[in-house]
Write a protein that holds these residues in place. Structure first.
Motif, PDB file in Angstrom:
ATOM      1  N   GLN A  97       0.808  -1.219   0.000  1.00  0.00           N
ATOM      2  CA  GLN A  97       0.000   0.000   0.000  1.00  0.00           C
ATOM      3  C   GLN A  97       0.843   1.271   0.000  1.00  0.00           C
ATOM      4  OE1 GLN A  97      -2.772  -0.308   3.252  1.00  0.00           O
ATOM      5  NE2 GLN A  97      -4.132  -1.699   2.149  1.00  0.00           N
ATOM      6  N   ASP A  98       2.061   1.172   0.531  1.00  0.00           N
ATOM      7  CA  ASP A  98       2.935   2.348   0.535  1.00  0.00           C
ATOM      8  C   ASP A  98       3.851   2.400  -0.691  1.00  0.00           C
ATOM      9  OD1 ASP A  98       4.626   0.285   1.134  1.00  0.00           O
ATOM     10  OD2 ASP A  98       5.281   1.067   3.083  1.00  0.00           O
ATOM     11  N   GLY A  99       3.570   1.518  -1.665  1.00  0.00           N
ATOM     12  CA  GLY A  99       4.307   1.568  -2.926  1.00  0.00           C
ATOM     13  C   GLY A  99       5.599   0.788  -2.966  1.00  0.00           C
ATOM     14  N   LYS A 100       5.938   0.119  -1.886  1.00  0.00           N
ATOM     15  CA  LYS A 100       7.171  -0.660  -1.843  1.00  0.00           C
ATOM     16  C   LYS A 100       6.946  -2.064  -2.421  1.00  0.00           C
ATOM     17  CE  LYS A 100       8.942   1.748   2.252  1.00  0.00           C
ATOM     18  NZ  LYS A 100       9.387   1.611   3.661  1.00  0.00           N
ATOM     19  N   PRO A 101       8.016  -2.746  -2.825  1.00  0.00           N
ATOM     20  CA  PRO A 101       7.854  -4.102  -3.358  1.00  0.00           C
ATOM     21  C   PRO A 101       7.291  -5.043  -2.306  1.00  0.00           C
ATOM     22  CG  PRO A 101       9.993  -3.206  -3.965  1.00  0.00           C
ATOM     23  CD  PRO A 101       9.416  -2.266  -2.945  1.00  0.00           C
ATOM     24  N   ASP A 102       6.318  -5.835  -2.683  1.00  0.00           N
ATOM     25  CA  ASP A 102       5.781  -6.864  -1.803  1.00  0.00           C
ATOM     26  C   ASP A 102       6.855  -7.912  -1.558  1.00  0.00           C
ATOM     27  OD1 ASP A 102       2.850  -8.021  -0.887  1.00  0.00           O
ATOM     28  OD2 ASP A 102       4.204  -9.645  -1.455  1.00  0.00           O
ATOM     29  N   VAL A 103       6.735  -8.636  -0.452  1.00  0.00           N
ATOM     30  CA  VAL A 103       7.721  -9.656  -0.119  1.00  0.00           C
ATOM     31  C   VAL A 103       7.825 -10.704  -1.220  1.00  0.00           C
ATOM     32  CG1 VAL A 103       6.034 -11.078   1.144  1.00  0.00           C
ATOM     33  CG2 VAL A 103       8.476 -11.258   1.698  1.00  0.00           C
ATOM     34  N   GLN A 104       6.736 -10.941  -1.954  1.00  0.00           N
ATOM     35  CA  GLN A 104       6.761 -11.949  -3.008  1.00  0.00           C
ATOM     36  C   GLN A 104       7.426 -11.469  -4.290  1.00  0.00           C
ATOM     37  OE1 GLN A 104       3.444 -14.817  -3.302  1.00  0.00           O
ATOM     38  NE2 GLN A 104       2.333 -13.488  -1.888  1.00  0.00           N
ATOM     39  N   ALA A 105       7.785 -10.176  -4.336  1.00  0.00           N
ATOM     40  CA  ALA A 105       8.456  -9.632  -5.518  1.00  0.00           C
ATOM     41  C   ALA A 105       9.956  -9.872  -5.492  1.00  0.00           C
ATOM     42  CB  ALA A 105       8.177  -8.133  -5.648  1.00  0.00           C
ATOM     43  N   GLY A 106      10.477 -10.322  -4.359  1.00  0.00           N
ATOM     44  CA  GLY A 106      11.901 -10.633  -4.275  1.00  0.00           C
ATOM     45  C   GLY A 106      12.776  -9.439  -4.612  1.00  0.00           C
ATOM     46  N   ASP A 107      13.761  -9.655  -5.502  1.00  0.00           N
ATOM     47  CA  ASP A 107      14.703  -8.595  -5.870  1.00  0.00           C
ATOM     48  C   ASP A 107      14.326  -7.882  -7.158  1.00  0.00           C
ATOM     49  OD1 ASP A 107      16.278  -9.183  -3.665  1.00  0.00           O
ATOM     50  OD2 ASP A 107      17.486 -10.658  -4.752  1.00  0.00           O
ATOM     51  N   ASP A 283       7.134 -24.420  21.095  1.00  0.00           N
ATOM     52  CA  ASP A 283       8.358 -23.746  21.548  1.00  0.00           C
ATOM     53  C   ASP A 283       8.811 -22.688  20.546  1.00  0.00           C
ATOM     54  OD1 ASP A 283       8.878 -25.577  23.891  1.00  0.00           O
ATOM     55  OD2 ASP A 283       8.922 -27.033  22.257  1.00  0.00           O
ATOM     56  N   VAL A 284       8.515 -22.923  19.281  1.00  0.00           N
ATOM     57  CA  VAL A 284       8.857 -21.982  18.210  1.00  0.00           C
ATOM     58  C   VAL A 284       7.607 -21.793  17.360  1.00  0.00           C
ATOM     59  CG1 VAL A 284      10.233 -21.603  16.120  1.00  0.00           C
ATOM     60  CG2 VAL A 284      11.298 -22.643  18.138  1.00  0.00           C
ATOM     61  N   ILE A 285       7.348 -20.557  16.944  1.00  0.00           N
ATOM     62  CA  ILE A 285       6.207 -20.274  16.077  1.00  0.00           C
ATOM     63  C   ILE A 285       6.717 -19.653  14.778  1.00  0.00           C
ATOM     64  CG2 ILE A 285       4.048 -19.006  15.789  1.00  0.00           C
ATOM     65  CD1 ILE A 285       3.712 -19.011  18.801  1.00  0.00           C
ATOM     66  N   MET A 286       6.298 -20.226  13.658  1.00  0.00           N
ATOM     67  CA  MET A 286       6.605 -19.672  12.337  1.00  0.00           C
ATOM     68  C   MET A 286       5.364 -18.943  11.839  1.00  0.00           C
ATOM     69  SD  MET A 286       8.458 -22.970  10.541  1.00  0.00           S
ATOM     70  CE  MET A 286       8.905 -22.066   9.048  1.00  0.00           C
ATOM     71  N   MET A 287       5.511 -17.667  11.474  1.00  0.00           N
ATOM     72  CA  MET A 287       4.357 -16.864  11.067  1.00  0.00           C
ATOM     73  C   MET A 287       4.436 -16.426   9.597  1.00  0.00           C
ATOM     74  SD  MET A 287       2.155 -16.666  13.512  1.00  0.00           S
ATOM     75  CE  MET A 287       1.178 -15.214  13.104  1.00  0.00           C
ATOM     76  N   ASP A 288       3.318 -16.556   8.917  1.00  0.00           N
ATOM     77  CA  ASP A 288       3.134 -16.194   7.520  1.00  0.00           C
ATOM     78  C   ASP A 288       3.604 -14.760   7.259  1.00  0.00           C
ATOM     79  OD1 ASP A 288       2.148 -15.724   4.971  1.00  0.00           O
ATOM     80  OD2 ASP A 288       0.156 -16.534   5.373  1.00  0.00           O
ATOM     81  N   ASP A 289       4.531 -14.584   6.310  1.00  0.00           N
ATOM     82  CA  ASP A 289       5.076 -13.251   6.052  1.00  0.00           C
ATOM     83  C   ASP A 289       4.375 -12.517   4.915  1.00  0.00           C
ATOM     84  OD1 ASP A 289       5.982 -14.466   3.728  1.00  0.00           O
ATOM     85  OD2 ASP A 289       8.105 -14.017   4.053  1.00  0.00           O
ATOM     86  N   ARG A 290       3.325 -13.104   4.330  1.00  0.00           N
ATOM     87  CA  ARG A 290       2.635 -12.463   3.215  1.00  0.00           C
ATOM     88  C   ARG A 290       1.875 -11.215   3.666  1.00  0.00           C
ATOM     89  NH1 ARG A 290      -0.440 -17.630   0.770  1.00  0.00           N
ATOM     90  NH2 ARG A 290      -0.830 -17.861   3.005  1.00  0.00           N
ATOM     91  N   SER A 291       1.697 -10.290   2.741  1.00  0.00           N
ATOM     92  CA  SER A 291       1.017  -9.040   3.069  1.00  0.00           C
ATOM     93  C   SER A 291      -0.456  -9.258   3.389  1.00  0.00           C
ATOM     94  CB  SER A 291       1.154  -8.048   1.909  1.00  0.00           C
ATOM     95  OG  SER A 291       0.695  -8.607   0.694  1.00  0.00           O
TER      96      SER A 291
END
Length: 347
Positions: A97-107, A283-291
């Protein structure tokens, strides 16, 4: 997160479960041919001469020359970018929403690609046609050949404009689609034999061995895989997801919701109210990093903050839709290995 956004996330999960509600789109590739899953017929020699590729639907796309005007799901485009293959257009989460690359856009430099749609059910056919596409490439989250983020309502019109290639990310281990993307990139002229590419593959193998050793040394460390929305907390099982199936094969001890509990999530996840977020000990939680998901730092629920793993700072990110290049998958494996190695038993 708004109610609409929450509904969209839930719908994405249901589609990933196999499109039982008719969401998504099946786009048929040019040509056909039955083959074993993973079989490819990629033309050697990169961009010179005829080009063909047999995708994970067993469909062979054949062109007089390697496609120059490639349109792909954002995550696929990001993976191809890592191998030196450029695309003209993308669809799927590309810009925040702020115009930055989404995490799925990579490099990728997202300013240099045409964005046909940034959210679910968005796909501009007009922009797509203007690109004169040679091929459309996406992933598939079911065994029916449904191309991810290709809208159901416009799938037939989209299919008429160019052939398609589908890479399956359904019910298999991460190494399989990684290899398939490697093969696809090579066929498209990507330099998969460069020092950068081969080094990334070696680093991935090294990271995998590290995770295997960590899991063996700490079998009592329980890992929960979650995703957050405003109303619900989703607990993923390891079946069907390429990353979790791979990590489980390496010995990671995951929280596994019963099949009956995952029924509403199409077999992928169990939905919990925030009042019941402590249903499973971890003991460890992995959380979804998608927007599409609320990130851990933005979760305000008191029940979340009281979880032992959260209080201990043992929460890491998880790429629920990994970018399928070895370079991008190395940190995913390394981060989990490090978390298990350093985790305290808190559950």
């Amino acid at each position: 997160m708004s109610n609409a956004r929450t509904a969209r996330f839930s719908r994405r999960g249901i589609l990933a479960a196999g499109g039982a509600l008719g969401l998504g789109a099946l786009v048929t590739a040019c040509g056909s041919g039955d083959s074993k899953d993973g079989d490819s017929d990629a033309a050697a020699g990169g961009k010179s001469g005829p080009w063909s590729f047999k995708d994970d639907r067993g469909k062979a796309v054949q062109l007089k020359k390697a496609p120059a005007n490639i349109v792909a799901f954002t995550g696929v485009a990001a993976a191809l970018h890592d191998y030196g293959v450029s695309v003209k257009g993308v669809f799927g989460p590309t810009k925040t929403q702020d115009g930055k690359p989404d995490v799925q856009a990579g490099d990728m430099d997202i300013s240099k690609v045409t964005i046909l749609g940034n959210t679910w059910d968005q796909f501009s056919i007009e922009k797509y046609a203007a690109l004169a596409p040679d091929v459309l490439i996406s992933t598939m989250f079911d065994d029916a050949g449904t191309l991810w983020y290709v809208p159901e309502a416009s799938k037939d019109k989209i299919a008429k404009l160019a052939p398609s290639v589908g890479i399956s990310v359904y019910d298999r281990q991460l190494t399989q689609p990684l290899q398939r993307m490697w093969e696809l990139a090579e066929s498209l002229g990507g330099d998969v034999k460069s020092a950068k590419a081969t080094d990334a593959k070696k680093r991935f193998e090294k990271a995998s061995e590290r995770l295997r050793k960590a899991a063996k040394a700490h079998p009592d460390i329980k890992v929960l895989v979650g995703s957050a929305s405003q109303e619900l907390f989703y607990v993923s099982g390891t079946n069907l997801s390429i990353d979790l199936e791979y990590f489980k094969a390496l010995g990671v001890n995951f929280v596994e919701p019963p099949e009956k509990a995952k029924a509403q999530g199409g077999g992928w996840f169990e939905s919990l109210s925030w009042e019941n977020v402590d249903k499973y000990a971890a003991d460890v939680i992995m959380m979804d990093d998608r927007s599409s998901a609320i990130q851990p730092a933005n979760i305000t629920e008191a029940t979340w903050k009281k979880l032992p793993a959260v209080k201990a700072g043992q929460v890491i990110s998880r790429s629920a839709e990994p970018i399928l290049s070895y370079d991008k998958c190395v940190p995913l494996v390394e981060n989990l290995a490090k978390a298990i190695e350093s985790a305290k038993k808190v559950a």
